[in-house]
Scaffold this motif. Structure first.
Motif, PDB file in Angstrom:
ATOM      1  N   ARG A 170     -24.116 -10.187  49.706  1.00 33.00           N
ATOM      2  CA  ARG A 170     -23.974 -10.726  51.051  1.00 33.00           C
ATOM      3  C   ARG A 170     -22.606 -10.347  51.603  1.00 33.00           C
ATOM      4  O   ARG A 170     -21.586 -10.577  50.956  1.00 33.00           O
ATOM      5  CB  ARG A 170     -24.139 -12.242  51.084  1.00 33.00           C
ATOM      6  CG  ARG A 170     -24.029 -12.819  52.517  1.00 33.00           C
ATOM      7  CD  ARG A 170     -24.187 -14.318  52.553  1.00 33.00           C
ATOM      8  NE  ARG A 170     -24.020 -14.839  53.901  1.00 33.00           N
ATOM      9  CZ  ARG A 170     -24.991 -15.004  54.798  1.00 33.00           C
ATOM     10  NH1 ARG A 170     -26.233 -14.671  54.474  1.00 33.00           N
ATOM     11  NH2 ARG A 170     -24.744 -15.480  56.011  1.00 33.00           N
ATOM     12  N   HIS A 177     -20.539 -11.491  62.085  1.00 31.47           N
ATOM     13  CA  HIS A 177     -21.862 -10.981  61.735  1.00 31.47           C
ATOM     14  C   HIS A 177     -22.008 -10.866  60.212  1.00 31.47           C
ATOM     15  O   HIS A 177     -21.012 -10.808  59.483  1.00 31.47           O
ATOM     16  CB  HIS A 177     -22.098  -9.620  62.384  1.00 31.47           C
ATOM     17  CG  HIS A 177     -22.301  -9.698  63.869  1.00 31.47           C
ATOM     18  ND1 HIS A 177     -23.390 -10.309  64.435  1.00 31.47           N
ATOM     19  CD2 HIS A 177     -21.545  -9.241  64.904  1.00 31.47           C
ATOM     20  CE1 HIS A 177     -23.322 -10.227  65.747  1.00 31.47           C
ATOM     21  NE2 HIS A 177     -22.196  -9.593  66.061  1.00 31.47           N
ATOM     22  N   TRP A 178     -23.244 -10.834  59.757  1.00 33.09           N
ATOM     23  CA  TRP A 178     -23.487 -10.832  58.316  1.00 33.09           C
ATOM     24  C   TRP A 178     -24.684  -9.946  57.978  1.00 33.09           C
ATOM     25  O   TRP A 178     -25.531  -9.658  58.824  1.00 33.09           O
ATOM     26  CB  TRP A 178     -23.743 -12.246  57.787  1.00 33.09           C
ATOM     27  CG  TRP A 178     -24.884 -12.954  58.471  1.00 33.09           C
ATOM     28  CD1 TRP A 178     -24.817 -13.736  59.594  1.00 33.09           C
ATOM     29  CD2 TRP A 178     -26.279 -12.899  58.106  1.00 33.09           C
ATOM     30  NE1 TRP A 178     -26.074 -14.176  59.939  1.00 33.09           N
ATOM     31  CE2 TRP A 178     -26.980 -13.692  59.049  1.00 33.09           C
ATOM     32  CE3 TRP A 178     -26.981 -12.268  57.075  1.00 33.09           C
ATOM     33  CZ2 TRP A 178     -28.365 -13.860  58.985  1.00 33.09           C
ATOM     34  CZ3 TRP A 178     -28.367 -12.440  57.013  1.00 33.09           C
ATOM     35  CH2 TRP A 178     -29.035 -13.235  57.955  1.00 33.09           C
ATOM     36  N   GLU A 179     -24.714  -9.494  56.730  1.00 35.92           N
ATOM     37  CA  GLU A 179     -25.806  -8.699  56.191  1.00 35.92           C
ATOM     38  C   GLU A 179     -26.063  -9.142  54.759  1.00 35.92           C
ATOM     39  O   GLU A 179     -25.115  -9.459  54.031  1.00 35.92           O
ATOM     40  CB  GLU A 179     -25.440  -7.203  56.163  1.00 35.92           C
ATOM     41  CG  GLU A 179     -24.928  -6.634  57.458  1.00 35.92           C
ATOM     42  CD  GLU A 179     -24.205  -5.302  57.271  1.00 35.92           C
ATOM     43  OE1 GLU A 179     -24.315  -4.713  56.168  1.00 35.92           O
ATOM     44  OE2 GLU A 179     -23.523  -4.862  58.210  1.00 35.92           O
ATOM     45  N   THR A 180     -27.300  -9.130  54.319  1.00 33.89           N
ATOM     46  CA  THR A 180     -27.615  -9.309  52.900  1.00 33.89           C
ATOM     47  C   THR A 180     -28.426  -8.106  52.431  1.00 33.89           C
ATOM     48  O   THR A 180     -29.274  -7.583  53.167  1.00 33.89           O
ATOM     49  CB  THR A 180     -28.386 -10.609  52.613  1.00 33.89           C
ATOM     50  OG1 THR A 180     -29.622 -10.621  53.351  1.00 33.89           O
ATOM     51  CG2 THR A 180     -27.546 -11.826  52.985  1.00 33.89           C
ATOM     52  N   TRP A 181     -28.142  -7.686  51.196  1.00 31.16           N
ATOM     53  CA  TRP A 181     -28.740  -6.489  50.624  1.00 31.16           C
ATOM     54  C   TRP A 181     -29.242  -6.794  49.218  1.00 31.16           C
ATOM     55  O   TRP A 181     -28.637  -7.596  48.492  1.00 31.16           O
ATOM     56  CB  TRP A 181     -27.706  -5.368  50.537  1.00 31.16           C
ATOM     57  CG  TRP A 181     -27.125  -4.954  51.847  1.00 31.16           C
ATOM     58  CD1 TRP A 181     -26.098  -5.541  52.529  1.00 31.16           C
ATOM     59  CD2 TRP A 181     -27.545  -3.850  52.645  1.00 31.16           C
ATOM     60  NE1 TRP A 181     -25.848  -4.871  53.693  1.00 31.16           N
ATOM     61  CE2 TRP A 181     -26.714  -3.826  53.791  1.00 31.16           C
ATOM     62  CE3 TRP A 181     -28.528  -2.865  52.487  1.00 31.16           C
ATOM     63  CZ2 TRP A 181     -26.859  -2.858  54.781  1.00 31.16           C
ATOM     64  CZ3 TRP A 181     -28.658  -1.902  53.473  1.00 31.16           C
ATOM     65  CH2 TRP A 181     -27.832  -1.905  54.614  1.00 31.16           C
ATOM     66  N   LEU A 196     -31.792  -3.213  52.638  1.00 31.80           N
ATOM     67  CA  LEU A 196     -31.524  -4.288  53.576  1.00 31.80           C
ATOM     68  C   LEU A 196     -32.527  -5.420  53.380  1.00 31.80           C
ATOM     69  O   LEU A 196     -33.734  -5.197  53.362  1.00 31.80           O
ATOM     70  CB  LEU A 196     -31.600  -3.764  55.015  1.00 31.80           C
ATOM     71  CG  LEU A 196     -31.241  -4.758  56.111  1.00 31.80           C
ATOM     72  CD1 LEU A 196     -29.772  -5.157  56.030  1.00 31.80           C
ATOM     73  CD2 LEU A 196     -31.556  -4.161  57.492  1.00 31.80           C
ATOM     74  N   ASN A 199     -30.219  -9.773  58.154  1.00 35.24           N
ATOM     75  CA  ASN A 199     -28.990  -9.547  58.908  1.00 35.24           C
ATOM     76  C   ASN A 199     -29.105 -10.230  60.259  1.00 35.24           C
ATOM     77  O   ASN A 199     -30.201 -10.656  60.655  1.00 35.24           O
ATOM     78  CB  ASN A 199     -28.736  -8.043  59.096  1.00 35.24           C
ATOM     79  CG  ASN A 199     -29.743  -7.394  60.017  1.00 35.24           C
ATOM     80  OD1 ASN A 199     -29.490  -7.202  61.203  1.00 35.24           O
ATOM     81  ND2 ASN A 199     -30.926  -7.054  59.482  1.00 35.24           N
TER      82      ASN A 199
END
Length: 370
Positions: A170, A177-181, A196, A199
């Motif tokens: 994460r 802003h954020w993203e999780t992978w 991905l 997000n």
């Protein structure tokens, strides 16, 4: 589907906030908040004020700080540098976008990114890489790319923090802003993969690969040409139209359309054609560094049909060719593993506007043993 002759087939800054807090994994302890003394016999006498301070110190030590999971685990799967493609692709939209970035992770929970982005909302044209590919396709041409990619200075930057929990990565960027992978170990541990998961950027597709190879660890053209490209898997998600009807074209599991590359005369570029030498070439393909410098892993793929150039009385096509910025995938042992890339082929020469665009994300990847 052909549109004007085109076959239709995103400076690291210092991260502040998490640093400066001590955690068990950071190794940097704060100064002791108390200084108790030992009496004879080894007993400790501590005043009530010092006892209260001790309680605070214990609380600071035992409660995990934000980001400590990442610090305990080191960088994601032990890899520091990830090439990542992101895209916001919707068949009903004419504002689709793509982003190609270099994520750099540190072991203490920080991440920075350099990225280049393209959108249907901003009608950028094709630009010259400055690299002339001669003696490799039958057409000696200066390779074009999506405008902006030819300049490292055109990159945008951002910083943030990350954590790893099991197979989840994460990222929280400093702008909120954020993203999780989802993480996966590949190629016997010499490479990592990310997919991905979620997000708040509006991205619908995203993947990438990481290792500890430096961003300057470029694989030269002759080594790329020597690789067995029939073992590389081509995966893509591309926004296209067919007779005005937009759709997302997906592909995965097969090699790229070119499995044999010739080194061009400058020894920096690669070329290929869809028919053998001596026969009329249907499509010509070029791979070149993003610009005239060759001090990083940025490449570009350019391809177009020769019959369309001929119809315009051109040797090198100036219409809606395919332009695809790419970043070389290099494993921990400096082995070439392919490319992560985006297509940003925005219409520049017909009245169809965005309906003649091709935009999306792709990857050409080999994960097997060497």
């Amino acid at each position: 589907m052909i549109k004007d002759g085109v076959s239709r087939v995103s400076r690291p800054a210092v991260r502040r906030g998490w640093r400066g807090r001590w955690t068990a994994a950071s190794g940097a302890r704060p100064a002791a908040p108390f200084a108790g003394g030992l009496e004879a016999g080894g007993s400790m006498r501590i005043s009530s004020t010092r006892a209260a301070a001790l309680g605070v110190a214990i609380l600071l030590v035992t409660l995990p700080a934000r980001g400590s999971a990442a610090r305990e685990a080191g960088t994601p799967l032990g890899k520091s540098n990830f090439a990542v493609a992101l895209g916001g692709l919707d068949a009903a939209s004419r504002s689709n976008w793509v982003r190609l970035g270099q994520y750099t992770f540190t072991a203490d929970g920080d991440v920075s990114e350099e990225y280049w982005s393209w959108s249907q909302s901003v009608r950028v044209r094709r630009a010259s890489t400055g690299n002339r590919a001669s003696g490799c396709t039958g057409r000696d041409c200066t390779v074009l790319t999506a405008a902006g990619w030819q300049s490292a200075r055109a990159a945008r930057t951002q910083t943030g923090g990350y954590r790893v929990r099991g197979a989840e990565l994460r990222i929280t960027w400093d702008d909120g802003h954020w993203e999780t992978w989802n993480l996966a170990s590949l190629a016997g541990g010499e490479l990592a993969g990310v997919e991905l998961a979620a997000n708040d950027l509006g991205a619908t597709h995203g993947f990438g690969n990481g290792s500890n190879a430096a961003w300057s660890a470029r694989v030269p053209a002759d080594a790329v040409a020597a690789a067995d490209h029939s073992a590389f898997v081509h995966r893509y998600s591309l926004w296209k139209t067919d007779s005005g009807q937009a759709y997302i074209d997906h592909g995965d599991g097969s090699p790229f359309w070119v499995t044999r590359w010739d080194v061009c005369g400058d020894r920096r570029c690669l070329g290929a054609r869809t028919h053998p030498r001596g026969a009329p070439a249907h499509t010509v393909y070029y791979i070149a560094p993003a610009g005239t410098a060759s001090d990083d892993r940025r490449d570009t793929l350019w391809h177009w049909r020769t019959t369309l150039a001929d119809a315009r009385h051109e040797t090198c096509y100036t219409g809606n060719s395919h332009v695809k910025p790419m970043i070389q995938i290099v494993d921990d042992a400096a082995g070439f593993r392919g490319w992560v890339g985006v297509e940003a082929s925005l219409n520049q020469s017909t009245s169809e506007g965005p309906d003649a665009d091709d935009i999306g994300v792709f990857r050409i990847l080999r994960t097997g043993s060497r």
